[in-house]
Scaffold this motif. Structure first.
Motif, PDB file in Angstrom:
ATOM      1  N   ASN A 167    -149.823  72.378 -23.747  1.00  0.00           N
ATOM      2  CA  ASN A 167    -151.031  71.548 -23.859  1.00  0.00           C
ATOM      3  C   ASN A 167    -150.869  70.395 -24.842  1.00  0.00           C
ATOM      4  O   ASN A 167    -151.448  69.338 -24.668  1.00  0.00           O
ATOM      5  N   LYS A 168    -150.059  70.626 -25.869  1.00  0.00           N
ATOM      6  CA  LYS A 168    -149.881  69.600 -26.901  1.00  0.00           C
ATOM      7  C   LYS A 168    -148.565  68.841 -26.763  1.00  0.00           C
ATOM      8  O   LYS A 168    -148.312  67.893 -27.492  1.00  0.00           O
ATOM      9  N   GLY A 169    -147.728  69.297 -25.819  1.00  0.00           N
ATOM     10  CA  GLY A 169    -146.476  68.580 -25.574  1.00  0.00           C
ATOM     11  C   GLY A 169    -145.417  68.754 -26.643  1.00  0.00           C
ATOM     12  O   GLY A 169    -144.511  67.936 -26.765  1.00  0.00           O
ATOM     13  N   VAL A 170    -145.504  69.840 -27.422  1.00  0.00           N
ATOM     14  CA  VAL A 170    -144.485  70.109 -28.446  1.00  0.00           C
ATOM     15  C   VAL A 170    -143.341  70.850 -27.777  1.00  0.00           C
ATOM     16  O   VAL A 170    -143.345  72.074 -27.672  1.00  0.00           O
ATOM     17  N   MET A 171    -142.360  70.123 -27.278  1.00  0.00           N
ATOM     18  CA  MET A 171    -141.281  70.722 -26.506  1.00  0.00           C
ATOM     19  C   MET A 171    -140.164  71.222 -27.410  1.00  0.00           C
ATOM     20  O   MET A 171    -139.198  70.520 -27.706  1.00  0.00           O
ATOM     21  N   PHE A 172    -140.332  72.430 -27.880  1.00  0.00           N
ATOM     22  CA  PHE A 172    -139.284  73.057 -28.686  1.00  0.00           C
ATOM     23  C   PHE A 172    -139.212  74.536 -28.356  1.00  0.00           C
ATOM     24  O   PHE A 172    -140.233  75.222 -28.314  1.00  0.00           O
ATOM     25  N   TYR A 173    -138.007  75.007 -28.085  1.00  0.00           N
ATOM     26  CA  TYR A 173    -137.796  76.427 -27.841  1.00  0.00           C
ATOM     27  C   TYR A 173    -136.841  76.971 -28.899  1.00  0.00           C
ATOM     28  O   TYR A 173    -135.893  76.306 -29.302  1.00  0.00           O
ATOM     29  N   ALA A 174    -137.079  78.191 -29.332  1.00  0.00           N
ATOM     30  CA  ALA A 174    -136.220  78.813 -30.336  1.00  0.00           C
ATOM     31  C   ALA A 174    -134.874  79.172 -29.722  1.00  0.00           C
ATOM     32  O   ALA A 174    -134.781  79.409 -28.511  1.00  0.00           O
ATOM     33  N   PRO A 175    -133.817  79.220 -30.528  1.00  0.00           N
ATOM     34  CA  PRO A 175    -132.491  79.591 -30.009  1.00  0.00           C
ATOM     35  C   PRO A 175    -132.510  80.966 -29.366  1.00  0.00           C
ATOM     36  O   PRO A 175    -133.221  81.875 -29.818  1.00  0.00           O
ATOM     37  N   LEU A 176    -131.755  81.119 -28.283  1.00  0.00           N
ATOM     38  CA  LEU A 176    -131.530  82.406 -27.628  1.00  0.00           C
ATOM     39  C   LEU A 176    -132.824  83.066 -27.130  1.00  0.00           C
ATOM     40  O   LEU A 176    -132.903  84.282 -26.996  1.00  0.00           O
ATOM     41  N   ALA A 177    -133.847  82.256 -26.868  1.00  0.00           N
ATOM     42  CA  ALA A 177    -135.139  82.741 -26.349  1.00  0.00           C
ATOM     43  C   ALA A 177    -135.813  83.724 -27.295  1.00  0.00           C
ATOM     44  O   ALA A 177    -136.576  84.589 -26.861  1.00  0.00           O
ATOM     45  N   THR A 178    -135.542  83.600 -28.588  1.00  0.00           N
ATOM     46  CA  THR A 178    -136.140  84.525 -29.546  1.00  0.00           C
ATOM     47  C   THR A 178    -137.644  84.339 -29.681  1.00  0.00           C
ATOM     48  O   THR A 178    -138.349  85.260 -30.121  1.00  0.00           O
ATOM     49  N   ASP A 179    -138.163  83.171 -29.289  1.00  0.00           N
ATOM     50  CA  ASP A 179    -139.609  82.973 -29.347  1.00  0.00           C
ATOM     51  C   ASP A 179    -140.346  83.826 -28.306  1.00  0.00           C
ATOM     52  O   ASP A 179    -141.504  84.203 -28.507  1.00  0.00           O
ATOM     53  N   VAL A 180    -139.675  84.161 -27.213  1.00  0.00           N
ATOM     54  CA  VAL A 180    -140.308  84.982 -26.172  1.00  0.00           C
ATOM     55  C   VAL A 180    -140.545  86.408 -26.669  1.00  0.00           C
ATOM     56  O   VAL A 180    -141.397  87.123 -26.143  1.00  0.00           O
ATOM     57  N   ILE A 181    -139.810  86.803 -27.709  1.00  0.00           N
ATOM     58  CA  ILE A 181    -139.981  88.136 -28.306  1.00  0.00           C
ATOM     59  C   ILE A 181    -141.427  88.358 -28.743  1.00  0.00           C
ATOM     60  O   ILE A 181    -141.930  89.483 -28.712  1.00  0.00           O
ATOM     61  N   LEU A 182    -142.095  87.280 -29.141  1.00  0.00           N
ATOM     62  CA  LEU A 182    -143.473  87.396 -29.621  1.00  0.00           C
ATOM     63  C   LEU A 182    -144.393  88.077 -28.608  1.00  0.00           C
ATOM     64  O   LEU A 182    -145.349  88.765 -28.984  1.00  0.00           O
ATOM     65  N   ILE A 183    -144.105  87.902 -27.331  1.00  0.00           N
ATOM     66  CA  ILE A 183    -144.935  88.528 -26.303  1.00  0.00           C
ATOM     67  C   ILE A 183    -144.264  89.757 -25.678  1.00  0.00           C
ATOM     68  O   ILE A 183    -144.938  90.749 -25.371  1.00  0.00           O
ATOM     69  N   THR A 184    -142.943  89.724 -25.510  1.00  0.00           N
ATOM     70  CA  THR A 184    -142.271  90.854 -24.848  1.00  0.00           C
ATOM     71  C   THR A 184    -142.335  92.126 -25.682  1.00  0.00           C
ATOM     72  O   THR A 184    -142.273  93.235 -25.129  1.00  0.00           O
ATOM     73  N   ILE A 185    -142.477  91.995 -26.976  1.00  0.00           N
ATOM     74  CA  ILE A 185    -142.559  93.188 -27.817  1.00  0.00           C
ATOM     75  C   ILE A 185    -143.821  93.993 -27.506  1.00  0.00           C
ATOM     76  O   ILE A 185    -143.868  95.208 -27.710  1.00  0.00           O
ATOM     77  N   ALA A 186    -144.843  93.330 -26.975  1.00  0.00           N
ATOM     78  CA  ALA A 186    -146.073  94.036 -26.585  1.00  0.00           C
ATOM     79  C   ALA A 186    -145.801  94.957 -25.392  1.00  0.00           C
ATOM     80  O   ALA A 186    -146.290  96.093 -25.354  1.00  0.00           O
TER      81      ALA A 186
END
Length: 350
Positions: A167-186
């Motif tokens: 929505n805000k256009g902040v195009m940044f992803y963490a290395p090795l898809a570690t940011d996806v951990i925030l949801i997959t851990i659920a």
């Protein structure tokens, strides 16, 4: 349900899961729905298999084993496919050094920047990170309420990131898809905390999951619901449905897996695919993309080729050599580097 049957239905679930992943990647009319839950199945199964760790030293050893089991095949397949691609480029007399450098950096950074032949690779590093973070939380924090509160906080952060990216256009992803951990851990936590329920899912739960899943499909098909969900690119559209939808479908298919075990033929095929899901995940894209250069074929053949060829390679080539078994399956002498604390967790796509 005895241990042997329990392990087999888990392999069946992973077999169904890897078929669903290929259905999604084949880009047919089912892809939009399958993408809602096909990855969540593996995180729930992996969480189900998590066994509590009783000390810091055991936690360190467990993290070391998990890293070896998942990253050695990850790096081996990554290197093998990269060498193949670079040889092709050189044979085409493509000596663009800038392209090679940019491509190499993308492979090291991993995660969302792995596309094409490497499209599914993000899953492994995300899975490893999910296992490690959950293991640390569960081992160091004894209060279940605080554990759940931390995981809920991560889940909310995941949606904040999704809003910033889409929505805000902040195009940044963490290395090795570690940011996806925030949801997959659920999803991983659900598999662990609801282990007793999932061990032998009651019929009324299966019926409820089926009914709920059908409702979601009907609402989406009639454009009453507009549910968009893509784990890899942190595209989460509804903070409530992003948990309920994947979990309802996952519970449904886990129940189906437990029912299928009664059919020897079907369960044998699906459990075989489940045990080879790692190899299938890594190779179905490069094999299909290679064949696609010569002939065009339907999504059905994409799925069949993506299942059969990697399965044959694992059983006829990789499994027959000790070095290859270690490099591409994370196995030593035919067994994965596991112990009583993490048995079966290395079986992906897990």
């Amino acid at each position: 349900m005895n241990n042997t049957k329990r392990e087999k239905w888990l392999d069946i679930a992973k077999g169904i899961g890897i078929i669903l992943i290929l259905i999604d990647h084949s880009q047919n009319f089912l892809s939009d729905y399958v993408s809602w839950f096909h990855i969540a199945i593996f995180f729930v199964v992996s969480g189900y298999l998590f066994k509590p760790i009783d000390s810091i030293d055991n936690l360190k050893n467990w993290i070391k084993r998990r890293t070896i089991v998942l990253l050695v095949p990850y790096l081996s397949f990554l290197l093998a496919i990269t060498i193949y691609r670079y040889v092709i480029e050189i044979l085409k007399e493509n000596y663009n050094i800038a392209w090679f450098i940019k491509d190499f950096i993308a492979k090291v950074y991993g995660g969302q920047y792995l596309t094409g032949d490497y499209a599914p690779f993000w899953f492994i590093t995300c899975l490893l990170g999910t296992q490690i973070i959950f293991g640390i939380i569960h081992t160091l924090i004894k209060s279940k309420k605080i554990q759940i509160a931390i995981i809920l906080f991560f889940y909310i952060l995941a949606h904040v990131e999704s809003m910033l990216v889409h929505n805000k256009g902040v195009m940044f992803y963490a290395p090795l898809a570690t940011d996806v951990i925030l949801i997959t851990i659920a999803y991983y936590a659900f598999g662990f905390y609801f282990k007793k329920l999932l061990t032998n899912i009651p019929m009324y739960i299966q019926i409820f999951s089926l009914a709920l899943s059908i409702v979601f499909i009907v609402l989406q098909a009639n454009k009453i619901l507009s549910f968009q969900f893509e784990l890899k690119y942190v595209e989460y559209s509804n903070i409530i449905l992003d948990f309920i939808v994947p979990i309802s479908f996952t519970v449904l298919f886990l129940g189906i897996s437990q029912a299928i075990i009664k059919s020897k033929f079907t369960s044998s095929i699906l459990s075989t695919l489940g045990m080879a899901s790692l190899t299938i995940m890594y190779l179905h894209f490069p094999i299909n993309l290679f064949i696609d250069k010569f002939i065009t074929y339907s999504s059905v053949f994409f799925i069949l080729i993506g299942l059969i060829v990697p399965l044959a390679l694992e059983n006829l080539v990789i499994q027959r050599n000790l070095v290859l078994r270690f490099l591409f399956l994370g196995k030593v002498n035919g067994k994965r580097l596991t112990n009583a604390n993490d048995k079966n967790q290395a079986k992906p796509i897990n």
